[in-house]
Design a protein around this motif. Sequence first.
Motif, mmCIF file in Angstrom:
data_model
loop_
_atom_site.group_PDB
_atom_site.id
_atom_site.type_symbol
_atom_site.label_atom_id
_atom_site.label_comp_id
_atom_site.label_asym_id
_atom_site.label_seq_id
_atom_site.Cartn_x
_atom_site.Cartn_y
_atom_site.Cartn_z
ATOM 1 N N PRO A 155 99.433 -55.397 -71.057
ATOM 2 C CA PRO A 155 100.506 -56.720 -70.795
ATOM 3 C C PRO A 155 100.281 -58.126 -69.513
ATOM 4 O O PRO A 155 99.224 -59.520 -70.049
ATOM 5 C CB PRO A 155 101.767 -56.946 -70.401
ATOM 6 C CG PRO A 155 101.566 -55.426 -70.597
ATOM 7 C CD PRO A 155 100.357 -54.991 -69.997
ATOM 8 N N GLY A 156 98.776 -57.925 -68.286
ATOM 9 C CA GLY A 156 98.345 -59.190 -67.562
ATOM 10 C C GLY A 156 97.286 -59.310 -68.141
ATOM 11 O O GLY A 156 96.876 -60.162 -68.113
ATOM 12 N N ARG A 202 107.608 -62.139 -63.436
ATOM 13 C CA ARG A 202 107.220 -61.884 -64.492
ATOM 14 C C ARG A 202 107.833 -60.840 -65.441
ATOM 15 O O ARG A 202 109.183 -60.538 -65.144
ATOM 16 C CB ARG A 202 106.366 -60.334 -63.541
ATOM 17 C CG ARG A 202 105.314 -58.984 -64.436
ATOM 18 C CD ARG A 202 104.789 -58.770 -62.934
ATOM 19 N NE ARG A 202 103.755 -57.713 -64.120
ATOM 20 C CZ ARG A 202 103.004 -57.414 -63.869
ATOM 21 N NH1 ARG A 202 102.128 -57.657 -62.783
ATOM 22 N NH2 ARG A 202 102.040 -56.876 -64.647
ATOM 23 N N SER A 246 90.961 -54.579 -60.255
ATOM 24 C CA SER A 246 90.677 -53.380 -60.298
ATOM 25 C C SER A 246 90.320 -53.322 -61.923
ATOM 26 O O SER A 246 90.765 -53.338 -63.208
ATOM 27 C CB SER A 246 91.091 -51.914 -60.942
ATOM 28 O OG SER A 246 93.214 -52.413 -61.135
ATOM 29 N N HIS A 301 99.711 -47.411 -56.696
ATOM 30 C CA HIS A 301 99.018 -47.274 -55.648
ATOM 31 C C HIS A 301 98.854 -46.293 -54.445
ATOM 32 O O HIS A 301 100.161 -46.024 -53.936
ATOM 33 C CB HIS A 301 98.857 -48.722 -54.873
ATOM 34 C CG HIS A 301 98.512 -50.071 -55.279
ATOM 35 N ND1 HIS A 301 98.962 -50.369 -56.182
ATOM 36 C CD2 HIS A 301 97.423 -50.140 -55.442
ATOM 37 C CE1 HIS A 301 97.847 -51.217 -56.632
ATOM 38 N NE2 HIS A 301 97.055 -51.601 -55.908
ATOM 39 N N THR A 345 89.864 -55.651 -53.792
ATOM 40 C CA THR A 345 90.237 -56.309 -54.815
ATOM 41 C C THR A 345 90.607 -57.824 -54.934
ATOM 42 O O THR A 345 90.458 -58.231 -54.888
ATOM 43 C CB THR A 345 91.083 -55.660 -56.333
ATOM 44 O OG1 THR A 345 91.927 -55.588 -56.218
ATOM 45 C CG2 THR A 345 89.808 -54.113 -56.583
ATOM 46 N N THR A 387 103.538 -43.949 -69.719
ATOM 47 C CA THR A 387 102.203 -43.129 -69.402
ATOM 48 C C THR A 387 102.531 -44.707 -68.117
ATOM 49 O O THR A 387 103.073 -45.265 -68.206
ATOM 50 C CB THR A 387 101.285 -43.667 -70.446
ATOM 51 O OG1 THR A 387 101.344 -45.357 -70.592
ATOM 52 C CG2 THR A 387 100.546 -42.913 -71.703
ATOM 53 N N ARG A 438 95.534 -45.999 -59.236
ATOM 54 C CA ARG A 438 94.587 -46.227 -58.315
ATOM 55 C C ARG A 438 94.264 -46.149 -57.081
ATOM 56 O O ARG A 438 96.056 -46.239 -55.997
ATOM 57 C CB ARG A 438 93.937 -47.985 -58.778
ATOM 58 C CG ARG A 438 94.399 -49.312 -57.675
ATOM 59 C CD ARG A 438 93.836 -49.775 -58.323
ATOM 60 N NE ARG A 438 93.636 -51.115 -57.471
ATOM 61 C CZ ARG A 438 92.815 -51.412 -56.122
ATOM 62 N NH1 ARG A 438 91.963 -50.521 -55.959
ATOM 63 N NH2 ARG A 438 93.183 -51.953 -55.708
ATOM 64 N N ASN A 484 105.973 -55.978 -68.396
ATOM 65 C CA ASN A 484 104.461 -56.200 -68.014
ATOM 66 C C ASN A 484 104.969 -55.481 -66.443
ATOM 67 O O ASN A 484 104.675 -55.283 -65.578
ATOM 68 C CB ASN A 484 104.390 -57.118 -67.218
ATOM 69 C CG ASN A 484 102.380 -57.564 -67.321
ATOM 70 O OD1 ASN A 484 102.068 -56.357 -67.203
ATOM 71 N ND2 ASN A 484 102.157 -58.682 -66.450
ATOM 72 N N LYS A 525 98.399 -53.746 -74.972
ATOM 73 C CA LYS A 525 98.321 -52.874 -73.787
ATOM 74 C C LYS A 525 98.338 -52.852 -72.083
ATOM 75 O O LYS A 525 99.330 -51.772 -71.618
ATOM 76 C CB LYS A 525 97.852 -51.611 -74.427
ATOM 77 C CG LYS A 525 97.077 -51.000 -75.902
ATOM 78 C CD LYS A 525 96.830 -49.406 -75.438
ATOM 79 C CE LYS A 525 96.635 -48.765 -76.689
ATOM 80 N NZ LYS A 525 96.004 -48.550 -77.708
ATOM 81 N N SER A 577 98.668 -57.917 -58.315
ATOM 82 C CA SER A 577 98.423 -59.266 -57.270
ATOM 83 C C SER A 577 99.305 -60.025 -56.945
ATOM 84 O O SER A 577 100.265 -60.247 -57.412
ATOM 85 C CB SER A 577 98.244 -59.570 -58.666
ATOM 86 O OG SER A 577 98.176 -60.225 -59.506
ATOM 87 N N ARG A 606 90.930 -53.535 -69.687
ATOM 88 C CA ARG A 606 91.439 -54.515 -68.191
ATOM 89 C C ARG A 606 89.609 -54.101 -68.152
ATOM 90 O O ARG A 606 89.372 -53.556 -67.387
ATOM 91 C CB ARG A 606 91.681 -54.285 -67.339
ATOM 92 C CG ARG A 606 91.505 -55.802 -66.527
ATOM 93 C CD ARG A 606 92.680 -56.587 -65.540
ATOM 94 N NE ARG A 606 92.960 -55.567 -64.486
ATOM 95 C CZ ARG A 606 93.932 -55.211 -63.023
ATOM 96 N NH1 ARG A 606 94.843 -56.597 -63.624
ATOM 97 N NH2 ARG A 606 93.591 -54.701 -62.548
HETATM 98 O O1 TXA Z 1 93.277 -54.422 -58.574
HETATM 99 C C1 TXA Z 1 93.844 -54.302 -58.962
HETATM 100 O O2 TXA Z 1 94.367 -53.511 -59.654
HETATM 101 C C2 TXA Z 1 95.380 -55.770 -57.992
HETATM 102 C C3 TXA Z 1 95.348 -54.546 -56.983
HETATM 103 C C4 TXA Z 1 96.434 -55.782 -56.148
HETATM 104 O O3 TXA Z 1 95.324 -53.691 -56.567
HETATM 105 N N1 TXA Z 1 96.579 -55.540 -58.915
HETATM 106 C C5 TXA Z 1 97.056 -55.382 -60.078
HETATM 107 O O4 TXA Z 1 97.783 -55.806 -60.989
HETATM 108 O O5 TXA Z 1 95.839 -56.260 -60.541
HETATM 109 P P1 TXA Z 1 98.566 -56.161 -61.607
HETATM 110 O O6 TXA Z 1 100.507 -56.009 -61.696
HETATM 111 O O7 TXA Z 1 98.034 -58.053 -61.416
HETATM 112 O O8 TXA Z 1 97.574 -56.279 -63.079
HETATM 113 C C6 TXA Z 1 98.524 -54.746 -63.619
HETATM 114 C C7 TXA Z 1 97.754 -54.576 -64.921
HETATM 115 C C8 TXA Z 1 98.468 -55.477 -66.128
HETATM 116 O O9 TXA Z 1 97.877 -55.626 -66.853
HETATM 117 C C9 TXA Z 1 99.474 -53.953 -66.969
HETATM 118 O O10 TXA Z 1 99.955 -54.386 -68.445
HETATM 119 C C10 TXA Z 1 98.319 -53.039 -66.945
HETATM 120 O O11 TXA Z 1 97.407 -53.001 -65.782
HETATM 121 N N2 TXA Z 1 99.652 -51.188 -66.116
HETATM 122 C C11 TXA Z 1 99.894 -51.183 -65.994
HETATM 123 N N3 TXA Z 1 100.662 -49.634 -66.265
HETATM 124 C C12 TXA Z 1 100.199 -49.662 -67.283
HETATM 125 C C13 TXA Z 1 100.241 -48.966 -68.797
HETATM 126 N N4 TXA Z 1 101.265 -47.886 -68.534
HETATM 127 N N5 TXA Z 1 99.342 -48.692 -70.243
HETATM 128 C C14 TXA Z 1 98.334 -49.942 -70.027
HETATM 129 N N6 TXA Z 1 98.375 -50.702 -68.839
HETATM 130 C C15 TXA Z 1 99.094 -51.143 -67.887
#
Ligand code: TXA
Length: 307
Positions: A215-216, A48, A173, A57, A25, A111, A115, A52, A213, A137, A187
């Motif tokens: 926060p990204g 960050r 993703s 992985h 991704t 939670t 992935r 969040n 939910k 990311s 998302r």
């Molecule tokens: O494609 C991807 O998912 C990339 C690559 C590097 O694997 N990773 C990625 O991670 O996009 P990041 O940290 O940029 O985004 C992670 C997202 C955030 O929006 C975060 O809020 C959400 O995942 N997230 C993580 N744990 C969560 C949870 N328990 N409930 C809801 N959202 C969650």
Amino acid sequence: MALNEIARACALLSSGEVIGLPTETVYGLGADACHGEAVAKIYALKNRPTFNPLILHVSSLPMAQNFGVFNEVALKLAKYFWQENKKPLTLVTHKVKNSGLSELATAGLETMAIRLPNHPVALELIENYGSPLVAPSANPSNRLSTTTRDQVLSYFSDLYVLEGGKCQVGLESTIIDVTGNKPVILRHGGTPLEEISQFLGWNLAVDAGEKIKAPGQLQTHYAPKTPLYMNAVNIQEGGCLLGFGNTPGETLNLSPEGDLIEAASNLFESLHKLDGMGFKSIHVVPIPEKGLGRAINDRLKRAAWGN
Ligand code: TXA
Ligand code: MG
């Protein structure tokens, strides 16, 4: 990938360091998910907010099940999208108790997000390391994600970053929450909503979200420094045009053929390029709101936020 590079990355991970790694991704910042200090370094490096949470992985479904509770729907989705079709899908599950996962990785939530990346380097790394990584990311918070090693190094010049070529998918993703009665999309991303709905046999709900939910999903995410405008009809003076399909006067084109998969894979790279070219503004032509177009428009909206 040369074995000594994987070995070096593993040595850094086990000493609590953060490394850069390719996924299908976008590039990620990887740290040992069970090493609290290493996870803390990721938050610091990205600047960050600690609320969040990060995505775990893994290199296999059994590894995932040591950390997340897979109910029937979660298992069904993992088997189909992870194992059979190798699609970028993140599942939000309940946590297995006492798994060793750092609390900071999930920002204290009940939670967690998991992935299985589909990239040979990421898989070889996690398999060799023998334990999952958290990997957001590889960009500072609120900045554009990265799809090449050079872009990662432009943000984090001191980081050890494994080479994995240009990311094939180019968008993060898709995230689905499977903890409730019915899965909900949190998302939009590299696996189109339509494909998931079709597999499940019903129309998947999209969480518009009263509280954040995922926060990204903060609105200013993915912003270039240059002001960006969507649905361009013409360019302002000093601006540039990012095209899709047949676009006269374009500066760059996401996909001259009008192919959404190609456009997704070029999105962040094109924005990085245009951002570095000294234009006053970036104007993007309308992108169809279907398939991967939904995720492209989602990222563009965040990049354009406030304009
Ligand atoms: O494609 C991807 O998912 C990339 C690559 C590097 O694997 N990773 C990625 O991670 O996009 P990041 O940290 O940029 O985004 C992670 C997202 C955030 O929006 C975060 O809020 C959400 O995942 N997230 C993580 N744990 C969560 C949870 N328990 N409930 C809801 N959202 C969650
Ligand atoms: Mg991100």
